[in-house]
Design a protein around this motif. Sequence first.
Motif, PDB file in Angstrom:
ATOM      1  N   GLU A 107       7.175   7.817  -2.181  1.00 28.57           N
ATOM      2  CA  GLU A 107       6.042   8.348  -2.946  1.00 28.57           C
ATOM      3  C   GLU A 107       4.712   7.820  -2.428  1.00 28.57           C
ATOM      4  O   GLU A 107       3.743   8.563  -2.301  1.00 28.57           O
ATOM      5  CB  GLU A 107       6.209   7.991  -4.430  1.00 28.57           C
ATOM      6  N   ASP A 108       4.666   6.516  -2.098  1.00 26.86           N
ATOM      7  CA  ASP A 108       3.411   5.900  -1.656  1.00 26.86           C
ATOM      8  C   ASP A 108       3.111   6.184  -0.199  1.00 26.86           C
ATOM      9  O   ASP A 108       1.957   6.098   0.233  1.00 26.86           O
ATOM     10  CB  ASP A 108       3.444   4.389  -1.885  1.00 26.86           C
ATOM     11  N   MET A 114      -2.222   1.141  -2.720  1.00 28.37           N
ATOM     12  CA  MET A 114      -1.775   1.978  -3.816  1.00 28.37           C
ATOM     13  C   MET A 114      -0.706   1.251  -4.614  1.00 28.37           C
ATOM     14  O   MET A 114      -0.102   0.288  -4.146  1.00 28.37           O
ATOM     15  CB  MET A 114      -1.221   3.300  -3.271  1.00 28.37           C
ATOM     16  N   GLY A 115      -0.466   1.729  -5.824  1.00 22.08           N
ATOM     17  CA  GLY A 115       0.570   1.149  -6.653  1.00 22.08           C
ATOM     18  C   GLY A 115       0.018   0.128  -7.613  1.00 22.08           C
ATOM     19  O   GLY A 115      -1.077  -0.409  -7.434  1.00 22.08           O
ATOM     20  N   ARG A 131       9.855   4.481  -4.312  1.00 22.62           N
ATOM     21  CA  ARG A 131       8.452   4.049  -4.296  1.00 22.62           C
ATOM     22  C   ARG A 131       7.866   4.151  -2.898  1.00 22.62           C
ATOM     23  O   ARG A 131       6.721   4.584  -2.714  1.00 22.62           O
ATOM     24  CB  ARG A 131       8.340   2.616  -4.809  1.00 22.62           C
ATOM     25  N   VAL A 180       6.486  -0.954   0.938  1.00 22.80           N
ATOM     26  CA  VAL A 180       6.378  -1.566  -0.378  1.00 22.80           C
ATOM     27  C   VAL A 180       7.275  -2.798  -0.419  1.00 22.80           C
ATOM     28  O   VAL A 180       8.261  -2.913   0.322  1.00 22.80           O
ATOM     29  CB  VAL A 180       6.775  -0.590  -1.498  1.00 22.80           C
TER      30      VAL A 180
END
Length: 437
Positions: A175-176, A393-394, A172, A180
């Motif tokens: 990707e972001d 995001m997310g 994650r 996170v």
Amino acid sequence: MRGGAWRSAVLGFAVAGMALAFLGVEIGRLAVADPERSLLDMGAVGLGVLALWMAFARLNRHFRDLGRLRETLSAWRGRGAASLAADAKEDEAGDLARAAAEALRHGRHGEHRPGERLAGVIAALEEPVVVLDDFGRIDTLNPAASAHLGLEAGADIYDHLSRPELFRAIERAREDGRMVSALLRRAQGGEVPVRVKDLGLQSGIALVFPAKAGEAQPLLSGERRLLRPNGRPVHLGDEDPLLALPMVSLWVATATGRAEDGPVVAVGTVRMVGPRVFRSLSLELFVDPAAPIPAEGAAVHGVTSAMVEGARPFAAAWPVIAEALRGCAVIGVGVDVALGTLARACRDAGLPVPEAPPALDLARLAAALDPALEGASLEELAAAFGIATDRRMGPFAPALVEAELAASLLTRLDKRGIATHGQARAFAAGQAGALPE
């Protein structure tokens, strides 16, 4: 011992010497037929031998200088960069020596050492920070991590944390492209919150644990709760100061995308004290709904079946959620609906229905401040109060947006003279007595 370049050069000179020797023999055989021509040829061969010898001597001296430079570089700590530059000759090897001396001078003054600078920054942080290499080994950690986590450099992080859950958190983060938050199972049992940041290709992974250096109990060994007990009663008093009120923003997603039906698939929280937002004390928890998530639900909240794969069911996740809400006023846009969703999920899982905690609905507070915002969505409220959402995001971004929206609203309430928890609740309910005279 000289390397392959020297051996190749010597081999080339040997072949050239053998060729000149062969030419000399052939010229000697032809000398009987044409003595005058053979003298000229022998002279040319002699010049070739002289040129070959001069080139060999020059190359031998060049490689000798390189060897001396290598030995000096190996012992530069004893001689010093200034001595290395002073002894350099005016040739290619000398230019290389002077360049190396300049680089060593910079290195001695602490310049161009990103690894040391990173370690220095990490050491100054109160929160435990661990940097992993590509194989999950601990490459760098600060004193807080050593004392509080009971870890040491070179240890395997997967001996302490769940490998699949940490893998998903790292994916994650990659990707972001941002830090996170995740909740990971410990090898000894229990869970620990952590923030994960991908430092880039072959630069490692940073793990930041939301614990202060002053806490002596190791976080990754023995039993420990996710969040320390707040020490306050569940029902906060109406006279508690609003700017010192412990709060937590709450975001809940269901498989259908509707709060009134469907199993819970994700819960996000962010802790606050008054307008201060503590991002490190956040909860980003996926929940296994025991069935695929419909596409229409994923389109609403962004949680897909792949994200919840391997997550715990709601019955196992509820103690963690309850601990995150414990001792705080729960806030959010439509917070009563979110709390109702959790109560319904407890009932469906056969768990005791929890008592409703004190709650502040941000939508009602915003509408009380500005009646034009009646019925506005979270995105509309964030835009009205200048809360940026494009950098978040997310699927768990709404929890952080709610927390920052709450911070902005609390500041405005304080300017209006609304200073206590009870006054804020009355003001949100539209009671005129909430405002001071």
